[in-house]
Design an enzyme around this catalytic site. Structure first.
Site, PDB file in Angstrom:
ATOM      1  N   ASP A  55     -98.613  64.414 -78.115  1.00 34.45           N
ATOM      2  CA  ASP A  55     -97.217  64.084 -78.398  1.00 34.45           C
ATOM      3  C   ASP A  55     -96.605  63.124 -77.383  1.00 34.45           C
ATOM      4  O   ASP A  55     -95.406  63.163 -77.135  1.00 34.45           O
ATOM      5  CB  ASP A  55     -96.353  65.361 -78.490  1.00 34.45           C
ATOM      6  CG  ASP A  55     -96.873  66.306 -79.546  1.00 34.45           C
ATOM      7  OD1 ASP A  55     -97.433  65.819 -80.540  1.00 34.45           O
ATOM      8  OD2 ASP A  55     -96.711  67.532 -79.381  1.00 34.45           O
ATOM      9  N   LYS A  84     -97.878  58.299 -79.207  1.00 36.03           N
ATOM     10  CA  LYS A  84     -98.967  57.391 -79.627  1.00 36.03           C
ATOM     11  C   LYS A  84     -98.610  56.629 -80.895  1.00 36.03           C
ATOM     12  O   LYS A  84     -98.825  55.419 -80.999  1.00 36.03           O
ATOM     13  CB  LYS A  84    -100.263  58.199 -79.835  1.00 36.03           C
ATOM     14  CG  LYS A  84    -100.746  58.892 -78.569  1.00 36.03           C
ATOM     15  CD  LYS A  84    -101.949  59.780 -78.828  1.00 36.03           C
ATOM     16  CE  LYS A  84    -101.647  61.027 -79.628  1.00 36.03           C
ATOM     17  NZ  LYS A  84    -100.802  62.022 -78.955  1.00 36.03           N
ATOM     18  N   GLY A 119     -99.437  64.857 -85.302  1.00 37.68           N
ATOM     19  CA  GLY A 119     -98.180  64.471 -85.940  1.00 37.68           C
ATOM     20  C   GLY A 119     -97.680  63.273 -85.174  1.00 37.68           C
ATOM     21  O   GLY A 119     -97.259  63.395 -84.032  1.00 37.68           O
ATOM     22  N   HIS A 120     -97.821  62.092 -85.743  1.00 39.78           N
ATOM     23  CA  HIS A 120     -97.469  60.862 -85.050  1.00 39.78           C
ATOM     24  C   HIS A 120     -96.207  60.268 -85.666  1.00 39.78           C
ATOM     25  O   HIS A 120     -96.199  59.910 -86.847  1.00 39.78           O
ATOM     26  CB  HIS A 120     -98.633  59.865 -85.112  1.00 39.78           C
ATOM     27  CG  HIS A 120     -99.855  60.333 -84.363  1.00 39.78           C
ATOM     28  ND1 HIS A 120    -101.006  59.612 -84.270  1.00 39.78           N
ATOM     29  CD2 HIS A 120    -100.068  61.472 -83.646  1.00 39.78           C
ATOM     30  CE1 HIS A 120    -101.888  60.282 -83.536  1.00 39.78           C
ATOM     31  NE2 HIS A 120    -101.348  61.410 -83.159  1.00 39.78           N
ATOM     32  N   GLN A 145    -104.070  63.957 -80.347  1.00 40.67           N
ATOM     33  CA  GLN A 145    -103.986  64.950 -79.275  1.00 40.67           C
ATOM     34  C   GLN A 145    -103.911  64.229 -77.920  1.00 40.67           C
ATOM     35  O   GLN A 145    -103.399  63.122 -77.859  1.00 40.67           O
ATOM     36  CB  GLN A 145    -105.175  65.938 -79.309  1.00 40.67           C
ATOM     37  CG  GLN A 145    -105.138  66.903 -80.502  1.00 40.67           C
ATOM     38  CD  GLN A 145    -105.551  66.275 -81.822  1.00 40.67           C
ATOM     39  OE1 GLN A 145    -106.631  65.735 -81.967  1.00 40.67           O
ATOM     40  NE2 GLN A 145    -104.678  66.344 -82.808  1.00 40.67           N
TER      41      GLN A 145
HETATM   42  P1  GDP Z   1     -97.553  61.374 -80.849  1.00 42.39           P
HETATM   43  O1  GDP Z   1     -98.149  62.598 -81.434  1.00 42.39           O
HETATM   44  O2  GDP Z   1     -98.187  61.001 -79.544  1.00 42.39           O
HETATM   45  O3  GDP Z   1     -97.508  60.205 -81.784  1.00 42.39           O
HETATM   46  O4  GDP Z   1     -96.038  61.743 -80.500  1.00 42.39           O
HETATM   47  P2  GDP Z   1     -95.032  62.577 -81.431  1.00 42.39           P
HETATM   48  O5  GDP Z   1     -94.581  61.729 -82.546  1.00 42.39           O
HETATM   49  O6  GDP Z   1     -95.583  63.910 -81.766  1.00 42.39           O
HETATM   50  O7  GDP Z   1     -93.871  62.877 -80.395  1.00 42.39           O
HETATM   51  C1  GDP Z   1     -93.155  61.872 -79.777  1.00 42.39           C
HETATM   52  C2  GDP Z   1     -91.671  62.039 -80.128  1.00 42.39           C
HETATM   53  O8  GDP Z   1     -90.884  61.275 -79.239  1.00 42.39           O
HETATM   54  C3  GDP Z   1     -91.319  61.556 -81.503  1.00 42.39           C
HETATM   55  O9  GDP Z   1     -90.254  62.319 -82.011  1.00 42.39           O
HETATM   56  C4  GDP Z   1     -90.875  60.104 -81.261  1.00 42.39           C
HETATM   57  O10 GDP Z   1     -89.983  59.629 -82.243  1.00 42.39           O
HETATM   58  C5  GDP Z   1     -90.193  60.250 -79.938  1.00 42.39           C
HETATM   59  N1  GDP Z   1     -90.278  59.098 -79.050  1.00 42.39           N
HETATM   60  C6  GDP Z   1     -91.282  58.203 -78.889  1.00 42.39           C
HETATM   61  N2  GDP Z   1     -90.996  57.350 -77.883  1.00 42.39           N
HETATM   62  C7  GDP Z   1     -89.784  57.714 -77.408  1.00 42.39           C
HETATM   63  C8  GDP Z   1     -88.963  57.250 -76.336  1.00 42.39           C
HETATM   64  O11 GDP Z   1     -89.293  56.325 -75.604  1.00 42.39           O
HETATM   65  N3  GDP Z   1     -87.777  57.905 -76.137  1.00 42.39           N
HETATM   66  C9  GDP Z   1     -87.387  58.954 -76.904  1.00 42.39           C
HETATM   67  N4  GDP Z   1     -86.223  59.530 -76.623  1.00 42.39           N
HETATM   68  N5  GDP Z   1     -88.146  59.415 -77.901  1.00 42.39           N
HETATM   69  C10 GDP Z   1     -89.323  58.823 -78.142  1.00 42.39           C
HETATM   70  P1  IMO Z   2    -100.767  64.743 -81.534  1.00 42.16           P
HETATM   71  O1  IMO Z   2    -101.837  63.819 -82.061  1.00 42.16           O
HETATM   72  C1  IMO Z   2     -99.844  68.396 -79.315  1.00 42.16           C
HETATM   73  C2  IMO Z   2    -102.665  71.730 -79.702  1.00 42.16           C
HETATM   74  C3  IMO Z   2    -102.192  72.969 -80.444  1.00 42.16           C
HETATM   75  C4  IMO Z   2    -103.013  74.025 -79.728  1.00 42.16           C
HETATM   76  C5  IMO Z   2    -104.340  73.320 -79.480  1.00 42.16           C
HETATM   77  C6  IMO Z   2    -105.401  73.612 -80.512  1.00 42.16           C
HETATM   78  O2  IMO Z   2     -99.549  64.786 -82.384  1.00 42.16           O
HETATM   79  O3  IMO Z   2    -100.484  64.442 -80.098  1.00 42.16           O
HETATM   80  P2  IMO Z   2    -105.785  72.862 -83.043  1.00 42.16           P
HETATM   81  O4  IMO Z   2    -104.920  73.052 -84.238  1.00 42.16           O
HETATM   82  O5  IMO Z   2    -106.104  71.445 -82.718  1.00 42.16           O
HETATM   83  O6  IMO Z   2    -107.000  73.731 -83.062  1.00 42.16           O
HETATM   84  O7  IMO Z   2    -104.891  73.444 -81.822  1.00 42.16           O
HETATM   85  O8  IMO Z   2    -104.054  71.940 -79.485  1.00 42.16           O
HETATM   86  N1  IMO Z   2    -102.524  70.467 -80.468  1.00 42.16           N
HETATM   87  C7  IMO Z   2    -101.601  69.538 -80.215  1.00 42.16           C
HETATM   88  N2  IMO Z   2    -100.584  69.520 -79.337  1.00 42.16           N
HETATM   89  N3  IMO Z   2    -100.065  67.326 -80.085  1.00 42.16           N
HETATM   90  C8  IMO Z   2    -101.089  67.309 -80.955  1.00 42.16           C
HETATM   91  O9  IMO Z   2    -101.436  66.203 -81.670  1.00 42.16           O
HETATM   92  C9  IMO Z   2    -101.892  68.463 -81.086  1.00 42.16           C
HETATM   93  N4  IMO Z   2    -102.954  68.800 -81.852  1.00 42.16           N
HETATM   94  C10 IMO Z   2    -103.339  70.012 -81.449  1.00 42.16           C
HETATM   95  O10 IMO Z   2    -100.823  73.165 -80.278  1.00 42.16           O
HETATM   96  O11 IMO Z   2    -102.439  74.322 -78.481  1.00 42.16           O
HETATM   97 MG    MG Z   3     -97.559  64.503 -82.135  1.00 41.51          MG
END
Ligand code: GDP
Ligand code: IMO
Ligand code: MG
Length: 422
Positions: free
Chosen positions: A13, A16, A40-41, A221
């Site tokens: 998270d 990416k 979840g991107h 991840q």
């Molecule tokens: P990913 O899994 O690495 O793609 O990241 P996620 O989407 O799960 O989580 C990142 C969260 O932070 C999302 O809700 C994005 O919209 C938000 N986000 C990304 N970059 C920024 C930033 O620079 N500032 C803020 N406030 N939010 C951001």
């Molecule tokens: P993105 O790509 C954050 C965590 C789960 C759990 C562990 C194992 O959005 O960054 P799994 O379902 O993979 O067997 O769970 O890994 N986990 C993540 N945490 N971002 C993710 O993906 C994750 N994918 C799995 O919360 O602790």
């Molecule tokens: Mg994510």
């Protein structure tokens, strides 16, 4: 000829999806190489927000091929949901998406096994996303898996065999699921998948390279969730590190160019497992509220804490990171003081290396405190506008991490991205 890799350096998270979208116009193709719908991107642009799970984050720009590589595990039902929603919003997904024949399929019984395994672990549960990731990779490694290419070869029998094995295991665990409806939807989704280009993605990718095209690999991840190097057993079941891009796409190591390592200006984790710099106080709560730190897939509260440079140095080493990207610095815009963990104290002894175990009770983070910049930076357009304290924070991190920070993200929108001059 160029394959660059973008991956998370923390526990996922990091942001990416947003950066892959921003960088996509510089590439001819974008490819996912591991993980599945546990990811979840999130992407935001033109006032709209999208969350992608299995589909690469390069689909919103124009002209790129998007590839789901062999290292990915795919749930046909969740894929269909995701794809249909995107098609509804005008993305011609069938024209731009290619899926490897070798992706392993997540079956309904894999999800049931994921839940049963977690239940059996009780207090020691991993806190998985419940998407069947662990059981699907387990079947892959134990050579019992079902691959997408199998849907064209004697599939009914292969599916029934795998399902019956899972049901026997579930029964031995005391579970007697009624999953007829789940199975029906899954088999329907298999038919839906046949409408996509199902390819030998290793040939597609190496062919692109031969033609002088460039590819961006999108990690899922984060490094601290890597099955070999993460906080085992509280990890995911794939290699999230750069090497995973080679095995998950069929790209030779000598083809890898830049490795972009993404991190948040602080740190988060979702699910169970150790987290040395976790904050349980008002500061942790403030980071969660300002950063909207709730899971993109599960909606779960993310645990928040200060940035951990011991962990980041370890991640940079494992991945061969050449450029760093710092995300969400805007979340800290209003803090008087910002802390960074520069070392761990383990049984009274200080170390800068990430140890075998990071169980909370034997690790004490050693912090350096830096003054906050107390400036709303969310509308900034260039690094010339950075307040002095912020520039100092970046210099401090670059020195500690021995790697340049080339991009800074100051908000969730595509536009809120500042590239630094090098
Ligand atoms: P990913 O899994 O690495 O793609 O990241 P996620 O989407 O799960 O989580 C990142 C969260 O932070 C999302 O809700 C994005 O919209 C938000 N986000 C990304 N970059 C920024 C930033 O620079 N500032 C803020 N406030 N939010 C951001
Ligand atoms: P993105 O790509 C954050 C965590 C789960 C759990 C562990 C194992 O959005 O960054 P799994 O379902 O993979 O067997 O769970 O890994 N986990 C993540 N945490 N971002 C993710 O993906 C994750 N994918 C799995 O919360 O602790
Ligand atoms: Mg994510």
């Amino acid at each position: 000829m160029k394959v660059d890799v973008l991956l998370g350096l923390q526990w996922g998270d990091e942001g990416k999806g947003k950066v892959v979208d921003v960088l996509t116009p510089r590439y001819d193709a974008v490819a996912r190489f591991q993980g599945g719908p546990n990811a979840g991107h999130t992407l935001e642009f033109e006032g709209k927000k999208y969350v992608l799970r299995s589909i690469p984050s390069g689909i919103f720009q124009h002209g790129q091929v998007n590839i789901i590589g062999n290292g990915v595990v795919l749930d046909p039902v969740l894929f269909r949901e995701e794809a249909e929603a995107l098609e509804k919003s005008g993305i011609a997904l069938k024209d731009i998406l290619k899926i490897s024949k070798k992706v392993h399929l997540i079956m309904p019984t894999h999800r049931l096994l994921d839940a049963a395994n977690e239940k059996a672990k009780g207090g020691a549960k991993i806190g998985t996303t419940g998407k069947g990731i662990g059981p699907t990779y387990t079947d892959k490694i134990s050579r019992n898996g079902l691959r997408l290419g199998d849907i064209f070869h004697n599939f009914d029998e292969k599916y029934a065999n795998a399902r019956d094995k899972h049901l026997a295991t579930l029964e031995a665990m005391g579970e007697k699921p009624d999953f007829a409806e789940m199975e029906h939807r899954w088999l329907d989704a298999i038919e839906y998948l046949k409408g996509y280009d199902i390819v030998d993605s290793e040939y597609l990718i190496n062919g692109l390279l031969k033609d002088g095209k460039s590819i961006l690999c999108e990690g899922a991840q984060g490094t601290l969730l890597d099955v070999d190097f993460g906080s085992y057993p509280f990890v995911t079941s794939s290699n999230t590190i750069c090497a995973g891009a080679c095995s998950g796409l069929g790209v030779a190591p000598n083809k890898i160019g830049e490795v972009y390592g993404i991190f948040k200006a602080y740190c988060t984790r979702v699910g169970s497992g150790p987290f040395p710099t976790e904050l349980f106080d008002e500061t942790g709560k403030k980071i969660r509220d300002l950063g909207h730190e709730y899971g993109a897939v599960t909606g779960r509260e993310r645990r928040c804490g200060w940035i951990d440079l011991v962990a980041l140095r370890y991640s940079i080493m494992l991945n061969g990171v050449t450029q760093l990207i710092m995300m969400k610095s805007d979340v800290l815009d209003d803090f008087d003081e910002i802390k960074a963990c520069v070392a761990y104290k383990i049984n009274g002894k200080e170390t800068r290396e990430f140890p075998f175990s990071i169980e909370e009770d034997n690790i004490e983070p050693v912090y350096v405190s830096l003054p906050g910049w107390k400036t709303d930076m969310t509308r900034f357009k260039s690094e010339e506008e950075f307040p002095e304290q912020f520039s100092n924070y970046i210099s401090f991190l670059e020195k500690e991490l021995e790697t340049p920070i080339t991009i800074i993200s100051i908000g969730p929108d595509r536009e809120q991205t500042i590239e630094r001059k090098r």
